[in-house]
Design a protein around this motif. Structure first.
Motif, PDB file in Angstrom:
ATOM      1  N   ASN A  30       0.847  -1.108  -0.116  1.00 40.71           N
ATOM      2  CA  ASN A  30      -0.062  -0.036   0.112  1.00 40.71           C
ATOM      3  C   ASN A  30       0.867   1.253   0.137  1.00 40.71           C
ATOM      4  O   ASN A  30       1.951   1.327  -0.141  1.00 40.71           O
ATOM      5  N   ALA A  31       0.224   2.533   0.226  1.00 37.25           N
ATOM      6  CA  ALA A  31       0.889   3.748   0.157  1.00 37.25           C
ATOM      7  C   ALA A  31       2.025   3.739   1.169  1.00 37.25           C
ATOM      8  O   ALA A  31       2.859   4.490   1.098  1.00 37.25           O
ATOM      9  N   SER A  32       1.648   3.199   2.433  1.00 38.46           N
ATOM     10  CA  SER A  32       2.563   3.205   3.661  1.00 38.46           C
ATOM     11  C   SER A  32       3.760   2.556   3.206  1.00 38.46           C
ATOM     12  O   SER A  32       4.915   2.681   4.103  1.00 38.46           O
ATOM     13  N   ASN A  33       3.760   1.483   2.440  1.00 40.45           N
ATOM     14  CA  ASN A  33       5.087   0.647   2.137  1.00 40.45           C
ATOM     15  C   ASN A  33       5.993   1.333   0.952  1.00 40.45           C
ATOM     16  O   ASN A  33       5.571   1.298  -0.109  1.00 40.45           O
ATOM     17  N   ASN A  34       6.975   1.966   1.540  1.00 40.92           N
ATOM     18  CA  ASN A  34       8.160   2.263   0.678  1.00 40.92           C
ATOM     19  C   ASN A  34       9.575   2.030   1.105  1.00 40.92           C
ATOM     20  O   ASN A  34       9.721   1.592   2.054  1.00 40.92           O
ATOM     21  N   PRO A  35      10.294   2.120   0.252  1.00 39.47           N
ATOM     22  CA  PRO A  35      11.927   1.628   0.588  1.00 39.47           C
ATOM     23  C   PRO A  35      12.417   2.188   1.627  1.00 39.47           C
ATOM     24  O   PRO A  35      13.619   1.797   2.005  1.00 39.47           O
ATOM     25  N   GLY A  36      11.955   3.373   2.138  1.00 39.54           N
ATOM     26  CA  GLY A  36      12.662   3.999   3.183  1.00 39.54           C
ATOM     27  C   GLY A  36      12.159   3.507   4.555  1.00 39.54           C
ATOM     28  O   GLY A  36      12.642   4.210   5.658  1.00 39.54           O
ATOM     29  N   ILE A  38      11.712   1.628   8.048  1.00 46.69           N
ATOM     30  CA  ILE A  38      12.583   0.942   8.947  1.00 46.69           C
ATOM     31  C   ILE A  38      11.633  -0.405   9.536  1.00 46.69           C
ATOM     32  O   ILE A  38      10.643   0.098  10.279  1.00 46.69           O
ATOM     33  N   ILE A  39      12.057  -1.480   9.401  1.00 49.32           N
ATOM     34  CA  ILE A  39      10.919  -2.496  10.026  1.00 49.32           C
ATOM     35  C   ILE A  39      11.587  -3.251  11.177  1.00 49.32           C
ATOM     36  O   ILE A  39      13.070  -3.188  11.545  1.00 49.32           O
ATOM     37  N   THR A  40      10.938  -4.336  11.640  1.00 48.64           N
ATOM     38  CA  THR A  40      11.320  -5.239  12.601  1.00 48.64           C
ATOM     39  C   THR A  40      10.698  -6.450  12.227  1.00 48.64           C
ATOM     40  O   THR A  40       9.937  -6.601  11.296  1.00 48.64           O
ATOM     41  N   GLN A  41      11.204  -7.594  12.981  1.00 45.52           N
ATOM     42  CA  GLN A  41      10.396  -8.959  12.774  1.00 45.52           C
ATOM     43  C   GLN A  41       9.038  -8.888  12.777  1.00 45.52           C
ATOM     44  O   GLN A  41       8.235  -9.479  12.323  1.00 45.52           O
ATOM     45  N   ILE A  42       8.448  -8.189  13.808  1.00 44.09           N
ATOM     46  CA  ILE A  42       7.092  -8.068  14.191  1.00 44.09           C
ATOM     47  C   ILE A  42       6.276  -7.485  13.012  1.00 44.09           C
ATOM     48  O   ILE A  42       5.289  -7.815  12.605  1.00 44.09           O
ATOM     49  N   SER A  43       6.988  -6.220  12.590  1.00 45.55           N
ATOM     50  CA  SER A  43       6.351  -5.620  11.354  1.00 45.55           C
ATOM     51  C   SER A  43       6.116  -6.357  10.214  1.00 45.55           C
ATOM     52  O   SER A  43       5.119  -6.221   9.376  1.00 45.55           O
ATOM     53  N   LEU A  44       7.254  -7.191  10.204  1.00 43.08           N
ATOM     54  CA  LEU A  44       7.172  -7.944   8.933  1.00 43.08           C
ATOM     55  C   LEU A  44       6.007  -9.134   8.830  1.00 43.08           C
ATOM     56  O   LEU A  44       5.347  -9.280   8.017  1.00 43.08           O
ATOM     57  N   ARG A  48       2.429  -9.510   6.533  1.00 47.25           N
ATOM     58  CA  ARG A  48       2.160 -10.592   5.929  1.00 47.25           C
ATOM     59  C   ARG A  48       3.402 -10.906   4.953  1.00 47.25           C
ATOM     60  O   ARG A  48       3.195 -11.144   3.721  1.00 47.25           O
ATOM     61  N   LYS A  49       4.706 -10.260   5.328  1.00 49.29           N
ATOM     62  CA  LYS A  49       5.917 -10.314   4.431  1.00 49.29           C
ATOM     63  C   LYS A  49       6.967 -11.387   5.209  1.00 49.29           C
ATOM     64  O   LYS A  49       8.004 -11.759   4.670  1.00 49.29           O
ATOM     65  N   TRP A  50       6.647 -11.922   6.496  1.00 50.29           N
ATOM     66  CA  TRP A  50       7.591 -12.912   6.950  1.00 50.29           C
ATOM     67  C   TRP A  50       7.908 -14.036   6.132  1.00 50.29           C
ATOM     68  O   TRP A  50       8.875 -14.701   6.273  1.00 50.29           O
ATOM     69  N   GLY A  51       6.972 -14.344   5.551  1.00 54.84           N
ATOM     70  CA  GLY A  51       7.211 -15.671   4.598  1.00 54.84           C
ATOM     71  C   GLY A  51       8.121 -15.556   3.622  1.00 54.84           C
ATOM     72  O   GLY A  51       8.622 -16.710   3.078  1.00 54.84           O
ATOM     73  N   PHE A  52       8.605 -14.303   3.215  1.00 55.54           N
ATOM     74  CA  PHE A  52       9.661 -14.266   2.253  1.00 55.54           C
ATOM     75  C   PHE A  52      10.970 -14.329   2.994  1.00 55.54           C
ATOM     76  O   PHE A  52      11.829 -14.588   2.229  1.00 55.54           O
ATOM     77  N   ILE A  81      15.489  -4.198   5.200  1.00 54.67           N
ATOM     78  CA  ILE A  81      16.390  -4.865   5.922  1.00 54.67           C
ATOM     79  C   ILE A  81      17.802  -3.902   5.841  1.00 54.67           C
ATOM     80  O   ILE A  81      18.369  -3.808   7.106  1.00 54.67           O
ATOM     81  N   LEU A  82      18.011  -3.502   4.861  1.00 60.04           N
ATOM     82  CA  LEU A  82      19.302  -2.458   4.916  1.00 60.04           C
ATOM     83  C   LEU A  82      19.159  -1.252   5.601  1.00 60.04           C
ATOM     84  O   LEU A  82      19.854  -0.768   6.204  1.00 60.04           O
ATOM     85  N   ASN A  83      17.999  -0.834   5.598  1.00 62.89           N
ATOM     86  CA  ASN A  83      17.509   0.550   6.429  1.00 62.89           C
ATOM     87  C   ASN A  83      17.732   0.236   7.867  1.00 62.89           C
ATOM     88  O   ASN A  83      17.938   1.112   8.665  1.00 62.89           O
ATOM     89  N   THR A  84      17.645  -1.086   8.337  1.00 63.09           N
ATOM     90  CA  THR A  84      17.792  -1.185   9.799  1.00 63.09           C
ATOM     91  C   THR A  84      19.140  -1.480  10.156  1.00 63.09           C
ATOM     92  O   THR A  84      19.493  -1.438  11.357  1.00 63.09           O
ATOM     93  N   ILE A  85      20.025  -1.517   9.337  1.00 61.43           N
ATOM     94  CA  ILE A  85      21.499  -1.779   9.585  1.00 61.43           C
ATOM     95  C   ILE A  85      22.254  -0.462   9.761  1.00 61.43           C
ATOM     96  O   ILE A  85      21.905   0.545   9.333  1.00 61.43           O
TER      97      ILE A  85
END
Length: 288
Positions: A30-36, A38-44, A48-52, A81-85
């Motif tokens: 959706n509109a809130s999902n953008n490459p910038g 910062i995520i965590t395991q819970i947010s993934l 519904r993206k943890w399966g990837f 993932i790269l944003n969290t490093i």
């Protein structure tokens, strides 16, 4: 020839109305999902993206309709993932277009138990003192050390079949009790000595969150008491200064008394009856 009446929406079967429960696809963005982001395991998991990451959602065939969506989601997760490093470590991470490969590489490099780091964290916890800081700021500093130590020194998990003892939960409880002891033994002795004795005197130690709430309440009461004492000190000082302005000395005695006219506030050298009345005295009486 009679024709069959046309069916309205109300006459159509329930399944044709399009109001069935809407199911979300793991490929949805959706509109809130953008490459910038910062995520965590819970947010993934929430997206519904943890399966990837764990391999549940496998790569579809090149002829599949969702093949392009697959790579779009893959690229998005890699960016997250790269944003969290940390920027200083980002250049050392191997480039990968597959988030599962990237995640496993990071986990292998940074999840290794580091003995010297564990020793350093435990030493930092021992030296950590409140030193006049607010309870919230002090607790935050401790929590950062606790969280990093938990990541480096993870509790072992037991998966033996038929075991009736919840060893994992007991170890978690023991670690929380250690945190309670570290918290109450490292804050300021002068301000919280009574509170420390009260907490340690309890047969079953309260939870860490409960102890933190008790300390916050104690801090607020001390702040209120301190403010009231400071206001009382200011009022007392104002009364003291006012009394001195009215002619009282430091110990309450009167100031010098004139031996000529018997009035307070001047001596015989400044008495108008001796040195003369000034012009501004006018026609007022010149004796009493």
């Amino acid at each position: 020839m009679a024709t069959e009446p046309e069916k309205t929406i109300e006459d159509k079967p329930h399944s044709s109305r399009g109001d069935e429960k809407n199911t979300h696809s793991p490929y949805d963005l959706n509109a809130s999902n953008n490459p910038g982001n910062i995520i965590t395991q819970i947010s993934l998991r929430a997206r519904r993206k943890w399966g990837f990451i764990d391999g549940t959602h496998t790569e579809p065939g090149k002829d599949a309709t969702e093949f392009e969506d697959w790579w779009i989601v893959q690229s998005m997760i890699v960016s997250w993932i790269l944003n969290t490093i940390e920027p200083s470590l980002r250049a050392t991470v191997a480039y990968a277009e597959n988030p599962k490969t990237l995640w496993e590489d990071i986990k292998e490099r940074f999840s290794v138990v580091n003995g010297p780091r564990i020793q350093q964290l435990k030493a930092d916890l021992t030296r950590c003192k409140q030193e006049g800081a607010s309870m919230a700021a002090y607790y935050e500093k401790l929590k950062i050390l606790w969280d990093e130590l938990a990541n480096c020194d993870q509790i072992l998990k037991y998966t033996c079949g038929g075991c009736k003892y919840s060893i994992g939960s007991q170890l978690e409880k023991r670690r929380e009790e250690e945190k309670v002891h570290q918290l109450v033994m490292s804050f300021d002795d002068v301000s919280y000595a009574t509170m420390r004795s009260s907490i340690l005197a309890i047969d079953h130690l309260p939870s860490l969150n409960r102890v933190y709430t008790m300390l916050i309440q104690e801090e607020r009461m001390k702040t209120i008491t301190k403010s009231a004492n400071e206001r009382g000190l200011v009022v007392g000082l104002a009364v003291h200064v006012g009394n001195k302005a009215r002619g009282e000395g430091e110990h309450g005695e009167k100031t010098v008394t004139c031996s000529k006219c018997g009035k307070n506030g001047h001596d015989v050298k400044e008495c108008f009856q001796i040195v003369g009345y000034p012009k501004w005295w006018g026609d007022r009486p010149r004796h009493k």
